[in-house]
Design an enzyme around this catalytic site. Structure first.
Site, mmCIF file in Angstrom:
data_model
loop_
_atom_site.group_PDB
_atom_site.id
_atom_site.type_symbol
_atom_site.label_atom_id
_atom_site.label_comp_id
_atom_site.label_asym_id
_atom_site.label_seq_id
_atom_site.Cartn_x
_atom_site.Cartn_y
_atom_site.Cartn_z
ATOM 1 N N GLY A 12 57.271 57.151 45.576
ATOM 2 C CA GLY A 12 57.451 55.729 45.913
ATOM 3 C C GLY A 12 58.307 55.077 44.841
ATOM 4 N N GLY A 15 60.179 51.675 45.152
ATOM 5 C CA GLY A 15 59.404 50.476 45.512
ATOM 6 C C GLY A 15 59.248 49.494 44.366
ATOM 7 N N LYS A 19 59.126 49.764 40.115
ATOM 8 C CA LYS A 19 60.129 49.032 39.323
ATOM 9 C C LYS A 19 59.471 48.078 38.330
ATOM 10 C CE LYS A 19 62.601 45.521 41.034
ATOM 11 N NZ LYS A 19 63.551 44.853 41.917
ATOM 12 N N GLY A 191 42.595 47.825 32.504
ATOM 13 C CA GLY A 191 43.473 48.113 31.365
ATOM 14 C C GLY A 191 43.794 46.867 30.559
ATOM 15 N N GLU A 226 46.422 32.047 40.732
ATOM 16 C CA GLU A 226 47.877 32.192 40.617
ATOM 17 C C GLU A 226 48.521 30.901 41.096
ATOM 18 O OE1 GLU A 226 49.098 36.929 40.841
ATOM 19 O OE2 GLU A 226 48.998 35.801 42.691
ATOM 20 N N HIS A 250 39.509 43.943 41.505
ATOM 21 C CA HIS A 250 39.699 43.454 40.128
ATOM 22 C C HIS A 250 38.488 42.665 39.613
ATOM 23 C CE1 HIS A 250 43.639 44.886 40.776
ATOM 24 N NE2 HIS A 250 44.200 43.785 41.233
ATOM 25 N N ARG A 346 33.748 32.969 32.559
ATOM 26 C CA ARG A 346 33.127 31.782 31.939
ATOM 27 C C ARG A 346 31.607 31.896 32.050
ATOM 28 N NH1 ARG A 346 35.159 26.658 30.626
ATOM 29 N NH2 ARG A 346 37.185 27.483 31.239
ATOM 30 N N ARG A 370 39.245 34.629 28.061
ATOM 31 C CA ARG A 370 40.444 34.401 28.860
ATOM 32 C C ARG A 370 41.270 35.689 28.881
ATOM 33 N NH1 ARG A 370 44.887 30.095 29.849
ATOM 34 N NH2 ARG A 370 43.180 28.617 29.829
ATOM 35 N N SER A 400 41.768 33.095 19.301
ATOM 36 C CA SER A 400 42.966 33.205 20.121
ATOM 37 C C SER A 400 43.821 34.325 19.566
ATOM 38 C CB SER A 400 43.748 31.893 20.095
ATOM 39 O OG SER A 400 43.140 31.000 20.968
HETATM 40 C C1 BG6 Z 1 47.551 42.824 42.326
HETATM 41 C C2 BG6 Z 1 47.488 41.997 43.576
HETATM 42 O O1 BG6 Z 1 46.624 43.861 42.391
HETATM 43 O O2 BG6 Z 1 47.240 41.990 41.213
HETATM 44 C C3 BG6 Z 1 48.444 40.834 43.496
HETATM 45 O O3 BG6 Z 1 47.836 42.824 44.690
HETATM 46 C C4 BG6 Z 1 48.211 40.025 42.230
HETATM 47 O O4 BG6 Z 1 48.307 39.989 44.629
HETATM 48 C C5 BG6 Z 1 48.155 40.942 41.014
HETATM 49 O O5 BG6 Z 1 49.289 39.117 42.094
HETATM 50 C C6 BG6 Z 1 47.708 40.168 39.782
HETATM 51 O O6 BG6 Z 1 47.828 40.987 38.655
HETATM 52 P P1 BG6 Z 1 47.999 40.313 37.215
HETATM 53 O O7 BG6 Z 1 47.939 41.458 36.274
HETATM 54 O O8 BG6 Z 1 49.309 39.585 37.235
HETATM 55 O O9 BG6 Z 1 46.858 39.361 37.071
#
Ligand code: BG6
Length: 493
Positions: A12, A15, A19, A191, A226, A250, A346, A370, A400
């Site tokens: 892949g 993709g 990249k 990670g 995001e 995640h 939090r 954070r 920090s």
């Molecule tokens: C990916 C998701 O697994 O994680 C994306 O598919 C998301 O939608 C991204 O933007 C967020 O990763 P990070 O490391 O920028 O928080």
């Protein structure tokens, strides 16, 4: 990393993931001397027709790929184009890997093959079968002992299915081809620096050990925000939605590390055993503990169906039925196109019993980790406002990273995880039984959403998300918002 010849095979390779994440991570490891640079070859395989040079230019064109050093190793990138469903491509790939190994190592040396599947989920099983059939390392036994110290390892990326049944199908397919110790299911949140710090923080500090339980903690939020939408990934995203994209993997991985019991040791299986154990105690999700949202304008993306009901935001309260966490709400919140970009944990503590400073207080004690941006950990405390008055105020103990570790470059999640793969350390990868329980938790809810039983409410782009999510947090999870205090990262001070 000690050892012989290393071939990194990126399937892949043309993709976006390759990249933006995989190639930069490999080159950064190369640059820092973590790879056997003179015995390394990187093979890119994909359907697109490209020359080696075109692939190198494509990688070089990406953001932080500085020319000077990438040039020095980009000659070590070979591109092979081939269809995913024809044997000929894999035979050619295999010949090229063998020829590299013969040139660099002869027949005496242990050879290592790392296959990285950065592919659309539809071709996973097919490509895996082809790799297994044609490309495995002859210097290691495929099922069993690594006779010469050589190995083949396979890194796979989510999505691992869409629900419990499809994920189990994929797991059994892969299980027929590779042993569990050859499979590295990547979740790149594992990670991240602060995520990796969780076990140290929790289990190496007397401060936290006695407090980390239902007696002291009122609620815990794990939040991903995001400030941009699906950005050209609408086609993929619409099929999956925010729960499958972020929360089921995640955020749930982070939840495990926040809530699990102390492992017997740091060996990967001990850590992963504890993760599975706490996941098994997560209670079924109730509809009244869920708020879903979809940002206005999401369906303007030409790759998103006009009648899509896919959530781009979700806030879900989880409960863990064990001695440590009974009664503590865990709020998992994730959304796209919100007012900011951040990911954090939090932990909000309960009020002080018989508090004599109650009327002056701005808020509760909180411990915040954070993850990004600007890695930090800070504790919100009530202290005396300096001066002649006896007045209480909210302040923080702030670690920090930018300030405390000025000379340290924090590694990218993918760099660390690829290095772990080469080192054969599976601690930060998702085990098959762990994946299964993760799907068991979310599948009933996902099916109810897919059947239209729960609806996403619209929210404005650039907002905090649906107001119903704030109500959920305050009313059902008992979160108490701090009044008139905001932590400002040192970089912005
Ligand atoms: C990916 C998701 O697994 O994680 C994306 O598919 C998301 O939608 C991204 O933007 C967020 O990763 P990070 O490391 O920028 O928080």
């Amino acid at each position: 990393v000690a050892g012989g010849c290393l071939s990194v095979i990126l399937l892949g390779a043309s993709g976006d993931l390759a990249k933006k994440k995989t190639f930069p991570a490999i080159f950064n490891l190369y640059k820092q001397g973590f790879l056997p640079n003179d015995q390394l070859q990187i093979f890119g395989y994909a359907r697109s027709k490209m020359t080696d040079t075109e692939l190198r230019n494509r990688i070089r064109g990406y953001r932080d790929m500085e020319d000077s050093w990438i040039l020095s190793c980009s000659w070590q990138v070979t591109y092979i184009s081939g269809p995913y469903d024809e044997e000929s491509g894999y035979i050619k790939l295999s010949e090229q890997i063998a020829s590299h190994e013969n040139n660099k190592c002869g027949t005496t040396c242990s050879t290592r093959r790392l296959f990285y599947l950065a592919l659309p989920p539809s071709v996973y099983p097919l490509v895996s079968r082809m790799v297994r059939k044609h490309c495995m390392n002859p210097h290691s036994l495929v099922f069993g002992v690594h006779v010469t110290g050589g190995w083949s390892r396979v890194v796979v990326e989510k999505p691992f299915g869409k629900d419990l049944a499809s994920s189990e199908d994929l797991s059994s397919e892969l299980g027929k081809l590779f042993t569990e110790d050859q499979l590295y299911r990547i979740d790149h949140y594992l990670g991240k620096e602060i995520v990796q710090n969780l076990l140290v923080m929790r289990f190496a500090n007397r401060f936290f050990v006695p407090l980390w339980n239902r007696d002291n903690i009122a609620n815990i939020q794990i939040v991903f925000k995001e400030d941009f939408g699906t950005e050209g990934r609408g086609g993929y995203f619409d099929e999956y939605g925010i729960i499958r994209d972020i929360i089921q993997n995640h955020l749930l991985q982070v939840l495990c590390l926040v809530t699990m019991e102390k492992p017997v040791s740091l060996t990967p299986e001990h850590v992963r055993d504890e993760k599975v154990k706490v996941l098994r105690a997560v209670q079924p999700i109730r509809d009244e503990d869920v708020v879903l949202g979809q940002y206005e304008g999401y369906k303007d993306d030409p790759t998103v169906p006009k009648d899509s009901v896919t959530p781009t935001f979700a806030s879900i309260i989880l409960h863990i039925n064990n001695e440590r966490w009974d009664g503590v709400p865990f709020i998992m919140k994730a959304g796209k196109a919100l007012d900011s970009r951040k990911a954090e944990i939090r932990v909000q503590f309960k009020d002080v019993p018989g508090d004599i400073f109650k009327c002056q207080k701005q808020g509760r004690n909180e411990f915040v980790m954070r993850l990004q941006p600007s890695e930090a950990m800070y504790m919100k405390l009530t202290v005396k406002q300096p001066g002649l008055d006896m007045k209480a105020t909210q302040s923080e103990l702030d670690l920090s990273y930018q300030q405390r570790y000025q000379d340290v470059v924090i590694p990218e999640a993918y760099e660390r995880l690829i290095l772990d793969t080469i080192r054969g350390d599976q601690q930060h990868f998702v085990r098959r039984d762990e994946l299964r329980v993760a799907w068991e938790i979310f599948t009933p809810l996902l099916h109810r959403i897919d059947e239209g039983k729960l609806k996403a409410v619209p929210y404005e782009q650039g907002s905090r998300g649906p107001k119903e999510a704030d109500e959920l947090l305050n009313v059902r999870a008992g979160y108490v918002r701090t009044d008139g205090y905001i932590w400002i990262p040192p970089s912005l001070k």
